[in-house]
Scaffold this motif. Sequence first.
Motif, mmCIF file in Angstrom:
data_model
loop_
_atom_site.group_PDB
_atom_site.id
_atom_site.type_symbol
_atom_site.label_atom_id
_atom_site.label_comp_id
_atom_site.label_asym_id
_atom_site.label_seq_id
_atom_site.Cartn_x
_atom_site.Cartn_y
_atom_site.Cartn_z
ATOM 1 N N LEU A 25 58.184 7.983 -2.793
ATOM 2 C CA LEU A 25 57.465 8.364 -3.864
ATOM 3 C C LEU A 25 57.884 9.554 -4.804
ATOM 4 O O LEU A 25 58.383 10.338 -4.084
ATOM 5 C CB LEU A 25 56.005 8.659 -3.547
ATOM 6 C CG LEU A 25 55.440 7.445 -2.581
ATOM 7 C CD1 LEU A 25 53.915 8.056 -2.301
ATOM 8 C CD2 LEU A 25 55.243 6.156 -3.224
ATOM 9 N N SER A 26 57.669 9.314 -6.150
ATOM 10 C CA SER A 26 58.282 10.598 -6.801
ATOM 11 C C SER A 26 56.849 11.632 -6.677
ATOM 12 O O SER A 26 55.792 11.389 -7.347
ATOM 13 C CB SER A 26 58.516 10.334 -8.226
ATOM 14 O OG SER A 26 59.635 9.490 -8.109
ATOM 15 N N PRO A 27 57.259 12.809 -6.158
ATOM 16 C CA PRO A 27 56.028 13.703 -6.546
ATOM 17 C C PRO A 27 55.860 14.051 -8.078
ATOM 18 O O PRO A 27 56.803 13.760 -8.696
ATOM 19 C CB PRO A 27 56.755 15.123 -5.912
ATOM 20 C CG PRO A 27 58.109 14.703 -5.106
ATOM 21 C CD PRO A 27 58.333 13.468 -5.683
ATOM 22 N N LEU A 215 63.530 12.545 -2.348
ATOM 23 C CA LEU A 215 62.362 12.330 -3.360
ATOM 24 C C LEU A 215 62.747 12.044 -4.621
ATOM 25 O O LEU A 215 61.958 12.618 -5.535
ATOM 26 C CB LEU A 215 61.035 13.328 -3.008
ATOM 27 C CG LEU A 215 60.622 13.792 -1.687
ATOM 28 C CD1 LEU A 215 59.787 15.056 -1.641
ATOM 29 C CD2 LEU A 215 59.845 12.572 -0.845
ATOM 30 N N GLY A 216 64.003 11.830 -4.812
ATOM 31 C CA GLY A 216 64.423 11.866 -6.200
ATOM 32 C C GLY A 216 64.617 10.383 -6.862
ATOM 33 O O GLY A 216 64.099 9.461 -6.492
ATOM 34 N N ALA A 221 73.696 9.812 -6.404
ATOM 35 C CA ALA A 221 74.195 9.978 -5.178
ATOM 36 C C ALA A 221 75.057 11.135 -4.917
ATOM 37 O O ALA A 221 75.646 11.572 -6.098
ATOM 38 C CB ALA A 221 74.768 8.848 -4.373
ATOM 39 N N PHE A 222 75.427 11.881 -3.730
ATOM 40 C CA PHE A 222 76.287 12.839 -3.723
ATOM 41 C C PHE A 222 77.338 12.500 -2.735
ATOM 42 O O PHE A 222 77.129 11.727 -1.549
ATOM 43 C CB PHE A 222 75.780 14.246 -3.274
ATOM 44 C CG PHE A 222 74.787 14.667 -4.336
ATOM 45 C CD1 PHE A 222 75.381 15.273 -5.610
ATOM 46 C CD2 PHE A 222 73.437 14.285 -4.445
ATOM 47 C CE1 PHE A 222 74.550 15.641 -6.398
ATOM 48 C CE2 PHE A 222 72.703 14.707 -5.354
ATOM 49 C CZ PHE A 222 73.046 15.521 -6.673
ATOM 50 N N LEU A 223 78.540 12.791 -2.823
ATOM 51 C CA LEU A 223 79.608 12.781 -1.770
ATOM 52 C C LEU A 223 80.267 14.033 -1.387
ATOM 53 O O LEU A 223 80.687 14.788 -2.311
ATOM 54 C CB LEU A 223 80.582 11.841 -2.350
ATOM 55 C CG LEU A 223 81.892 11.435 -1.297
ATOM 56 C CD1 LEU A 223 81.494 10.980 -0.059
ATOM 57 C CD2 LEU A 223 82.948 10.829 -2.169
ATOM 58 N N TYR A 224 80.054 14.544 -0.033
ATOM 59 C CA TYR A 224 80.872 15.539 0.444
ATOM 60 C C TYR A 224 82.200 14.860 0.880
ATOM 61 O O TYR A 224 82.491 13.904 1.397
ATOM 62 C CB TYR A 224 80.294 16.056 1.632
ATOM 63 C CG TYR A 224 81.127 17.111 2.487
ATOM 64 C CD1 TYR A 224 81.302 18.403 1.891
ATOM 65 C CD2 TYR A 224 81.879 16.776 3.582
ATOM 66 C CE1 TYR A 224 82.384 19.186 2.818
ATOM 67 C CE2 TYR A 224 82.685 17.253 4.220
ATOM 68 C CZ TYR A 224 83.051 18.706 3.925
ATOM 69 O OH TYR A 224 83.770 19.441 4.540
ATOM 70 N N ALA A 225 83.337 15.920 0.361
ATOM 71 C CA ALA A 225 84.756 15.601 0.536
ATOM 72 C C ALA A 225 85.257 16.847 1.341
ATOM 73 O O ALA A 225 85.306 17.841 0.693
ATOM 74 C CB ALA A 225 85.503 14.923 -0.663
ATOM 75 N N LEU A 264 68.242 11.447 -14.903
ATOM 76 C CA LEU A 264 68.470 11.393 -13.100
ATOM 77 C C LEU A 264 68.427 12.904 -12.764
ATOM 78 O O LEU A 264 67.912 13.268 -11.417
ATOM 79 C CB LEU A 264 69.702 10.316 -12.946
ATOM 80 C CG LEU A 264 69.126 8.805 -13.381
ATOM 81 C CD1 LEU A 264 70.557 7.942 -12.821
ATOM 82 C CD2 LEU A 264 67.924 8.514 -12.765
ATOM 83 N N LEU A 265 69.644 13.707 -13.283
ATOM 84 C CA LEU A 265 69.939 14.989 -12.734
ATOM 85 C C LEU A 265 68.619 15.873 -12.579
ATOM 86 O O LEU A 265 68.242 16.522 -11.521
ATOM 87 C CB LEU A 265 71.017 15.577 -13.592
ATOM 88 C CG LEU A 265 72.317 14.927 -13.335
ATOM 89 C CD1 LEU A 265 73.300 15.679 -14.340
ATOM 90 C CD2 LEU A 265 72.744 15.369 -11.910
ATOM 91 N N PRO A 266 67.847 16.084 -13.583
ATOM 92 C CA PRO A 266 66.672 16.957 -13.417
ATOM 93 C C PRO A 266 65.732 16.279 -12.474
ATOM 94 O O PRO A 266 65.019 17.191 -11.782
ATOM 95 C CB PRO A 266 66.053 16.988 -14.818
ATOM 96 C CG PRO A 266 66.702 15.935 -15.656
ATOM 97 C CD PRO A 266 68.251 15.645 -15.024
ATOM 98 N N MET A 267 65.512 15.176 -12.341
ATOM 99 C CA MET A 267 64.651 14.624 -11.169
ATOM 100 C C MET A 267 65.324 14.687 -10.043
ATOM 101 O O MET A 267 64.425 15.221 -9.091
ATOM 102 C CB MET A 267 64.473 12.919 -11.452
ATOM 103 C CG MET A 267 63.823 12.277 -12.787
ATOM 104 S SD MET A 267 63.661 10.699 -12.912
ATOM 105 C CE MET A 267 62.502 10.566 -11.676
#
Length: 373
Positions: A25-27, A215-216, A221-225, A264-267
């Motif tokens: 759910l989105s807070p 909760l976003g 998505a994010f990728l660690y390299a 999307l980024l601020p959420m």
Amino acid sequence: MLPSQHDLFEIPPGVCYLDGAAYSLSPRPVRAAGEHGVLTKSQPWNHPEARADALAERARAAAARLIGATPDNVAILGSVSQGIATAARCLPLPTGQRILRMEHEFPSQSLIWDRLAAERGLLLEIVPRPVNGDWTSALLAAITRPGAPPIAVAALTPLHWSDGALVSLDRLMPVLREAGAAVVVDATQAVGVIPLDVAVLQPDFVAFPTYKWLLGPYGLAFLYAAPHRQNGLPLDENSTNRPGGIPAPGARRYDKGERNDPILLPMALAGMELVLGWGVEAVAGHLRHLTDRLAQHAASLGLDVLRPDRRAPHILGIRIPGGMPPGLLAALAAGGIYCSDRLGVLRVSPHLWCREEDPDRFREGIGRALARS
């Protein structure tokens, strides 16, 4: 113990939502951030900051904090599947070596490896689900099997998505590093609840989205390299990952096109800041309290669950003798209780939106539904 954060969510009194592993759910702060982002598109001349790099960098930094990384080692993508595909594009896959993965792995962490194994002459080794739920021992046995070919890449996850069965990366990673294997981790069901420190584990790549335990929003998505994996090719080439035609430094070279999304980024940032403010271990402690109660209720009805040391704090897989009865999920939903069927397992996954009484309500609802079936 961290208290319930129920008031941050918009949940009607009749709803008992136990399906966070499918879709969180989105807070209210996340919803507000998204609504503000939508409005910036209505009059963009009044919101030039919405398209600047600063927001992306704040989100990147928050994602890095969640996994013990530095921002320079984190890329911003659109999905975990894009992250896994980026990793696959950057890794050497010598013919005759093994690609190791778990049985019934999620498509984003299985389809590409299965295809590449067939195309490039690698040996695909799929470790079967252990009956006792001890994935770590099963994977260790496969990794160290005498006479087995070397492992080119191990595609792993901190827990199995279907039932929350844990995988100890702490135990597996030293063995894999000793064997010279690359390790790609799908942390979709982990980041935000299970502590993950890439500085200690030293994986090659870790991918995770924002729409589950952070909760976003969907679609980010994010990728660690790892530093030694930051000289590969991105999935697409754009003005953010090739400014001035030169690859961006660090993991930014893998950033997606249209990265500076004003919605999307601020959420995502709002959701991650909530989790960071609570503390991952505090979130895990609260959710363990709930799943332990759910497990006790399931056992009281004669249903099977993994023992506590083999299950994640936030996902409980319930196995029903004789299999999942037809119509069980619909019967639960009719009573306002929402769960999932995953591989024939009733997957129950609460989050901080749950009320203290929700486990008891689940017990009453499933008891009635099973009695009818």
